[in-house]
Write an enzyme that holds these catalytic residues in place. Structure first.
Site, short mmCIF file in Angstrom:
data_model
loop_
_atom_site.label_atom_id
_atom_site.label_comp_id
_atom_site.label_asym_id
_atom_site.label_seq_id
_atom_site.Cartn_x
_atom_site.Cartn_y
_atom_site.Cartn_z
N THR B 154 0.87 -1.19 0.00
CA THR B 154 0.00 0.00 0.00
C THR B 154 0.90 1.23 0.00
O THR B 154 1.05 1.90 -1.02
CB THR B 154 -0.93 0.02 1.22
OG1 THR B 154 -0.16 -0.16 2.41
CG2 THR B 154 -1.97 -1.07 1.12
N LYS B 180 4.78 -7.14 2.73
CA LYS B 180 4.54 -5.70 2.65
C LYS B 180 4.54 -5.16 4.07
O LYS B 180 4.19 -5.85 5.03
CB LYS B 180 3.22 -5.38 1.94
CG LYS B 180 1.95 -5.82 2.63
CD LYS B 180 1.28 -4.85 3.55
CE LYS B 180 1.09 -3.48 2.96
NZ LYS B 180 0.38 -2.60 3.96
N THR B 191 0.80 -1.94 8.69
CA THR B 191 0.41 -3.34 8.61
C THR B 191 1.46 -4.17 7.91
O THR B 191 2.03 -3.76 6.92
CB THR B 191 -0.90 -3.44 7.82
OG1 THR B 191 -1.85 -2.61 8.45
CG2 THR B 191 -1.39 -4.86 7.79
N GLU B 278 8.79 3.79 8.21
CA GLU B 278 8.38 5.14 7.87
C GLU B 278 9.44 6.16 8.25
O GLU B 278 9.78 6.31 9.42
CB GLU B 278 7.06 5.47 8.57
CG GLU B 278 5.94 4.60 8.05
CD GLU B 278 4.71 4.68 8.90
OE1 GLU B 278 3.66 4.25 8.42
OE2 GLU B 278 4.79 5.20 10.02
N ASN B 401 3.01 10.74 9.07
CA ASN B 401 1.88 10.40 9.93
C ASN B 401 1.10 11.58 10.49
O ASN B 401 0.01 11.40 11.02
CB ASN B 401 2.36 9.54 11.10
CG ASN B 401 2.73 8.15 10.62
OD1 ASN B 401 1.88 7.46 10.07
ND2 ASN B 401 3.97 7.78 10.77
N THR B 406 -6.76 11.63 7.12
CA THR B 406 -7.60 10.57 6.56
C THR B 406 -8.67 11.20 5.70
O THR B 406 -9.13 12.30 5.96
CB THR B 406 -8.30 9.78 7.68
OG1 THR B 406 -8.68 10.66 8.72
CG2 THR B 406 -7.41 8.71 8.21
#
Lengths: 406, 406
Positions: B154, B180, B191, B278, B401, B406
């Site tokens: 993703t 992933k 995830t 990240e 982040n 969202t």
């Protein structure tokens, strides 16, 4: 460092009879500021303390734990600029030297002299500087509590104090307290040192009981970055000069009022530390309900408060309740995805494990733009509740901790 | 997103007889890329799995845990762009629809069809898109493992795969695996989904034993940000097409070689996830020794690896062993400050609780400027050892982040 945007002004703090503060220069670092605090305490002063659980704690913490058991104090010395942690026997010798020097001055036992240190670690506290600093402090004029708050600070961006009073059987008692913590430019640990002074007449055992109980719901419920300092210490000193009938336990007249005042001061102090959290732009209150126990609620709350993904979401003003679900689930406490409800600023975003169909994001978005954020998490399992406090995780935190060198 | 500076090229990966991958578009998001992976597995394929311990896990994880107990698999479907977590009964219906659709196509039981999903949470997987995506995949041409790695990703910044082989009683078996994890632009959870395919002939029980053992020392020893996903899943499929005599336990001829090859692939995969952490600029290996047990060493290692203060220090190329002391002390494991030794890049900075007098910082400073950082921590208590892997904490993590919504 700029002052934290979440700073609070230093309150008007009453003097405490039997507790006389002085500050002086020990020059632990190449700075031109007071960095040694000395508080002389009246004979018969009761003491209580709570300390870090970090097993790699400093000599000051090791000694303080033993001294508190004796219940009495005559003086407090706080060194700023050098935490004296991880310095072995050489660090311990420096603490014992300070205790002996002050004890000789006051004519008391060395174990009556409490010492704390905060700052860089791995460098033994220099004995010569400590000796000169203590001598300077013993000879100094008494000072204000605000001067104490400024002197115990290292990388704090504002001076932090709290006050409360209570009536005990017709006698008014005062509490004045200071704390330092977080906000740094030199890469030290986010050390928290807090000191509570009261003129109340309280037995050491009941003072410890009040402090320990307040600690569970205040200092143990805050987090900035999940890292536990090797030097964290909160001490409470009660001089007895108010002249109230001694509080010896929860059944003493006025005990409830005193315990509530101590709790109030601890809550204020702990929240001030969060408000000076490194890089903090937002103050976050997380209220957890419906847990199987209060302790379980606290652990779930801290799992949320320590989650980098939750903290960055709040920094980004994003009502990302999915990250809250994740944090609840990883807490290691009983939780049921299909009973979980999550809200922001008093508006539920998800209930019983499902996003709300009629969820109105507008008021939540407006709430998240503010400085004081409220999050509600209901686990739907039992009666356990807890409230924890933290701050957001921002570029400021990275700048403070990664962009500078030891 | 730019490719991680720690990226590794995708390896040459052999096809696995009995495991045929295909990818297709389900269009779970408004993107023009394949986002649904389908791998058809030969009859008799053994399966094993390890799953997230997050109690707020997805329906896919709940179902997967039950399906693995049956030991057999005929197909794997992976949805990218929607994790289907925290979506209640509607999410579960979507998974069951996919299982039924594939089972009808293959003429097998729905429980033979394994489903994983990754992406935004709180939005039930849309059944219509899933149905069309599966239909597209069933009709697609077989593809490469690299296409699978790209399709299950993703917010990953590079495709991740690992391969190994082993000789079992004169028969060469192959393992091809993809994973992933981490690296994101939409604010999802970090995830991790991993899939291991082998043509070896292995019983489900022994396959599970090998995977669980490898998991303890690989996937359970990595951390990017301490946040545990609701969807983490690693599945291993063994088609048996290599024709070796079935491996049924550790005493079977070739069992050691097979277990070592699975371990090797898991180590490669887990480190690739850290390399795509990240905002990661540095890959950090932390070797802990002298703990009271291996598990204790692992916990101490993860406490260090999860410490924001340690991670920012490495980002700042600062050999701040004081923060390592702090992290060891807060781990909740047996440790003795005065027996603790800490080193960077093979050079000890502190031994037995004291900074080394002749500590030469120059080689350490040079080591910390590199991309691959090694830290040694000896607790001096026992024989327990563990190695954990993490990345540094940088402005990139905050940007990813906090700066997006969202």
């Amino acid at each position: 460092m700029d002052t934290s945007p979440l700073a609070r002004p230093f309150p008007a703090m009453p003097p405490i009879e039997g507790a006389v503060p002085r500050v002086a220069r020990a020059r632990y670092k190449t700075w031109d500021r007071c960095d040694l605090t000395y508080v002389e305490l009246a004979e018969g002063t009761s003491v209580a303390g709570v300390f870090t659980r970090n097993v790699c704690c400093s000599s000051e913490v090791e000694l303080g734990r033993e001294q508190v058991k004796l219940g009495r104090a005559r003086a407090l010395v706080v060194n700023a600029g050098n935490s004296n942690a991880f310095t072995g026997y050489r660090g311990r010798e420096a603490v014992e030297q300070i205790m002996a020097q002050v004890a000789a001055h006051l004519g008391c036992e060395p174990s009556d002299v409490f010492v704390s240190s905060t700052g860089v670690i791995g460098v033994p506290l220099p004995k010569d500087k400590a000796q000169e600093g203590v001598a300077n402090a013993l000879a100094a004029e008494p000072c204000t509590w605000e001067a104490v708050a400024e002197t115990i600070g290292t990388t704090d961006t504002f001076a932090k104090g709290a006050t409360a009073s209570a009536m005990i059987g017709g006698t008014r008692i005062e509490i004045s307290a200071v704390i330092k913590g977080s906000g740094m430019i030199a890469p030290d640990m986010a050390t928290m040192l807090g000191y509570i002074f009261t003129d109340a007449n309280v037995s050491p055992a009941f003072l410890q009981q009040c402090l320990s109980a307040a600690n569970e719901a205040t200092f143990s419920c805050i987090t900035v970055d999940s890292d536990t300092s090797t030097s964290d210490t909160v001490l409470a000193f009660a001089t007895g000069k108010a002249g109230n009938e001694e509080l010896t336990g929860p059944d003493s007249p006025g005990a409830d009022a005193f315990a509530a005042a101590i709790h109030d001061v601890c809550r204020q102090l702990s929240q001030l530390v969060v408000r000076d959290g490194e890089g903090a732009q937002k103050f976050i209150e997380i209220a957890v309900s419906g847990a199987v126990s209060d302790e379980s609620a606290r652990r779930v709350g801290l799992a949320i408060a320590n989650s980098p993904l939750v903290k960055t979401a709040i920094a980004g003003e994003d009502a990302n309740w999915g990250r809250v679900v994740m944090a609840v689930g990883k807490a290691g406490e009983p939780a049921d995805r299909d009973k979980l409800s999550i809200g922001f600023g008093g508006v539920w975003a998800a209930k019983n494990g499902l996003p709300l169909a009629d969820y109105d994001e507008a008021p939540v978005a407006a709430h998240l733009k503010g400085q004081d954020i409220r999050m509600d998490v209901d686990l739907g399992l039992g009666d356990g509740t807890a409230t924890v406090w933290t701050c957001d995780l921002t570029h400021g935190y990275i700048s403070i901790n990664a962009d500078y060198r030891t």
